[in-house]
Design a protein around this motif. Sequence first.
Motif, PDB file in Angstrom:
ATOM      1  N   ASN A 135       0.805  -1.225   0.000  1.00 25.66           N
ATOM      2  CA  ASN A 135       0.000   0.000   0.000  1.00 25.66           C
ATOM      3  C   ASN A 135       0.838   1.274   0.000  1.00 25.66           C
ATOM      4  O   ASN A 135       0.356   2.338  -0.407  1.00 25.66           O
ATOM      5  N   ASN A 136       2.073   1.158   0.454  1.00 25.73           N
ATOM      6  CA  ASN A 136       2.901   2.357   0.601  1.00 25.73           C
ATOM      7  C   ASN A 136       4.117   2.394  -0.327  1.00 25.73           C
ATOM      8  O   ASN A 136       4.884   3.359  -0.282  1.00 25.73           O
ATOM      9  N   HIS A 137       4.288   1.347  -1.152  1.00 23.87           N
ATOM     10  CA  HIS A 137       5.473   1.268  -1.988  1.00 23.87           C
ATOM     11  C   HIS A 137       5.147   0.778  -3.393  1.00 23.87           C
ATOM     12  O   HIS A 137       4.208   0.002  -3.588  1.00 23.87           O
ATOM     13  N   MET A 138       5.942   1.228  -4.331  1.00 22.17           N
ATOM     14  CA  MET A 138       5.830   0.814  -5.733  1.00 22.17           C
ATOM     15  C   MET A 138       7.173   0.237  -6.180  1.00 22.17           C
ATOM     16  O   MET A 138       8.229   0.729  -5.788  1.00 22.17           O
ATOM     17  N   VAL A 139       7.126  -0.832  -6.985  1.00 21.96           N
ATOM     18  CA  VAL A 139       8.341  -1.315  -7.622  1.00 21.96           C
ATOM     19  C   VAL A 139       8.540  -0.480  -8.889  1.00 21.96           C
ATOM     20  O   VAL A 139       7.665  -0.429  -9.760  1.00 21.96           O
ATOM     21  N   VAL A 140       9.684   0.176  -8.980  1.00 20.00           N
ATOM     22  CA  VAL A 140       9.995   1.071 -10.099  1.00 20.00           C
ATOM     23  C   VAL A 140      11.163   0.486 -10.892  1.00 20.00           C
ATOM     24  O   VAL A 140      12.149   0.016 -10.311  1.00 20.00           O
ATOM     25  N   ARG A 141      11.035   0.516 -12.212  1.00 17.64           N
ATOM     26  CA  ARG A 141      12.116   0.042 -13.067  1.00 17.64           C
ATOM     27  C   ARG A 141      12.895   1.221 -13.635  1.00 17.64           C
ATOM     28  O   ARG A 141      12.316   2.161 -14.185  1.00 17.64           O
ATOM     29  N   PHE A 142      14.221   1.135 -13.521  1.00 20.40           N
ATOM     30  CA  PHE A 142      15.141   2.074 -14.147  1.00 20.40           C
ATOM     31  C   PHE A 142      15.942   1.294 -15.193  1.00 20.40           C
ATOM     32  O   PHE A 142      16.449   0.208 -14.905  1.00 20.40           O
ATOM     33  N   VAL A 143      16.068   1.854 -16.401  1.00 18.67           N
ATOM     34  CA  VAL A 143      16.803   1.164 -17.462  1.00 18.67           C
ATOM     35  C   VAL A 143      17.864   2.100 -18.026  1.00 18.67           C
ATOM     36  O   VAL A 143      17.584   3.264 -18.333  1.00 18.67           O
ATOM     37  N   THR A 144      19.070   1.574 -18.161  1.00 17.84           N
ATOM     38  CA  THR A 144      20.163   2.326 -18.761  1.00 17.84           C
ATOM     39  C   THR A 144      20.375   1.877 -20.203  1.00 17.84           C
ATOM     40  O   THR A 144      19.867   0.836 -20.621  1.00 17.84           O
ATOM     41  N   SER A 145      21.134   2.656 -20.956  1.00 15.12           N
ATOM     42  CA  SER A 145      21.318   2.360 -22.383  1.00 15.12           C
ATOM     43  C   SER A 145      22.716   2.758 -22.848  1.00 15.12           C
ATOM     44  O   SER A 145      23.547   3.203 -22.050  1.00 15.12           O
ATOM     45  N   PHE A 146      22.938   2.619 -24.159  1.00 14.46           N
ATOM     46  CA  PHE A 146      24.213   3.048 -24.753  1.00 14.46           C
ATOM     47  C   PHE A 146      24.459   4.534 -24.517  1.00 14.46           C
ATOM     48  O   PHE A 146      25.597   4.991 -24.479  1.00 14.46           O
ATOM     49  N   LYS A 147      23.401   5.302 -24.348  1.00 13.98           N
ATOM     50  CA  LYS A 147      23.483   6.755 -24.214  1.00 13.98           C
ATOM     51  C   LYS A 147      23.741   7.203 -22.773  1.00 13.98           C
ATOM     52  O   LYS A 147      24.222   8.316 -22.538  1.00 13.98           O
ATOM     53  N   THR A 148      23.457   6.350 -21.798  1.00 20.34           N
ATOM     54  CA  THR A 148      23.578   6.743 -20.397  1.00 20.34           C
ATOM     55  C   THR A 148      25.031   7.045 -20.031  1.00 20.34           C
ATOM     56  O   THR A 148      25.931   6.266 -20.342  1.00 20.34           O
ATOM     57  N   SER A 149      25.236   8.181 -19.378  1.00 21.33           N
ATOM     58  CA  SER A 149      26.579   8.600 -18.982  1.00 21.33           C
ATOM     59  C   SER A 149      26.706   8.630 -17.460  1.00 21.33           C
ATOM     60  O   SER A 149      25.702   8.575 -16.731  1.00 21.33           O
ATOM     61  N   GLU A 150      27.935   8.730 -16.994  1.00 18.92           N
ATOM     62  CA  GLU A 150      28.162   8.835 -15.549  1.00 18.92           C
ATOM     63  C   GLU A 150      27.499  10.091 -14.991  1.00 18.92           C
ATOM     64  O   GLU A 150      26.980  10.078 -13.873  1.00 18.92           O
ATOM     65  N   SER A 151      27.508  11.158 -15.759  1.00 18.96           N
ATOM     66  CA  SER A 151      26.873  12.399 -15.283  1.00 18.96           C
ATOM     67  C   SER A 151      25.364  12.224 -15.164  1.00 18.96           C
ATOM     68  O   SER A 151      24.735  12.817 -14.271  1.00 18.96           O
ATOM     69  N   ASP A 152      24.755  11.410 -16.049  1.00 24.35           N
ATOM     70  CA  ASP A 152      23.324  11.117 -15.924  1.00 24.35           C
ATOM     71  C   ASP A 152      23.041  10.407 -14.600  1.00 24.35           C
ATOM     72  O   ASP A 152      22.097  10.754 -13.883  1.00 24.35           O
TER      73      ASP A 152
END
Length: 347
Positions: A314-331
């Motif tokens: 009731n108080n939490h959601m499972v969230v997906r984060f996806v990285t790619s060829f474009k993702t940088s350390e600064s991101d």
Amino acid sequence: MKYWFKNDYSFGAHPQIMNAVIAANLQGNIGYGFDEHTQYAKDIIREKCGLPNAMVEFMIGGTQTNVVACSFMLRQWEAVICANSAHINGHEAGAFESTGHKLLQVEVGIDGKLTPELIAPLLEIHKDVHLTKPKLVYISNATETGEVYTKAELMALSKFCKSNNLYLFADGARLGAALTSKSNDLTLSEFASFVDLFYIGGTKNGLMYGEALVIKNVDLCEDFFRMKKQMGAVMAKGWIQGVMFKALFEDDLFYKMASNANEMAEKLQYGLINLGFKPWIKSPTNQLFFIIPNKVKSKLNDICECEDWCVYDNNHMVVRFVTSFKTSESDVDGLIESIKNIVLKSR
């Protein structure tokens, strides 16, 4: 500013891919995949897979590849075995079943993996001739939750399928992420040796679009192009796919892009854990799943494009984060810092 971690196909293509297409743009090429670029790309893939005689066909996207390939391998009364969480079952709007074939679902754990032990009871039930006949086992590598099959797991599954006269098909939409994962102990050629057909995903690994379907036994491939055409899967400008896949395997770009996605995912995973968030599953590839409090999630939406995967409680959601060829350390650093500020303000 919003950070993009919703999926691995939000950006067009790696510059090397775009440059290759631009270079061939005004050359003039034969259509429908009968051009020199496409033939060369197919030869490269056969070489990389250690399958000199395999059929290689370029498709537009993952759903299309799953539908055309799986239905091509089956007779009318035959069915596909898959995990209940499989992409072919849960994310393709019944596309495969619209061909008249049935999906036989197997309940699996969060990791999304099929095993011989999970499949065997279903085969026993379907000895009844009034039921559909299981003929093809569908797996994904990486799975829907980012896990990878080990050599031992895939070897056991392959042996089981052969002994039960089943085809083993691997959805490779994120095969690059799987093969470059720290949890992986398979080369591309070893992976190819354990399955009957599979595809190498380009859409989710730096191409504009496209998947390379590989079927090992060419004796099973007669008239595949005709079925591909009938199902609307043949591109007139097929040479574009050939150019992209040719560039994908030059200079190991396939592995470099996938490695970047995995490395950035690992960095993000450590960062979120250090902020006190708990992984729903500890993925070794470029898809991350974290249990996020609803009060944080509502503010996260303002700074980041990510995906609500499922309700945890009731108080939490499972969230997906996806990285790619474009993702940088600064991101990654920027997102972590922004989430840190949200957490501090919510206390």
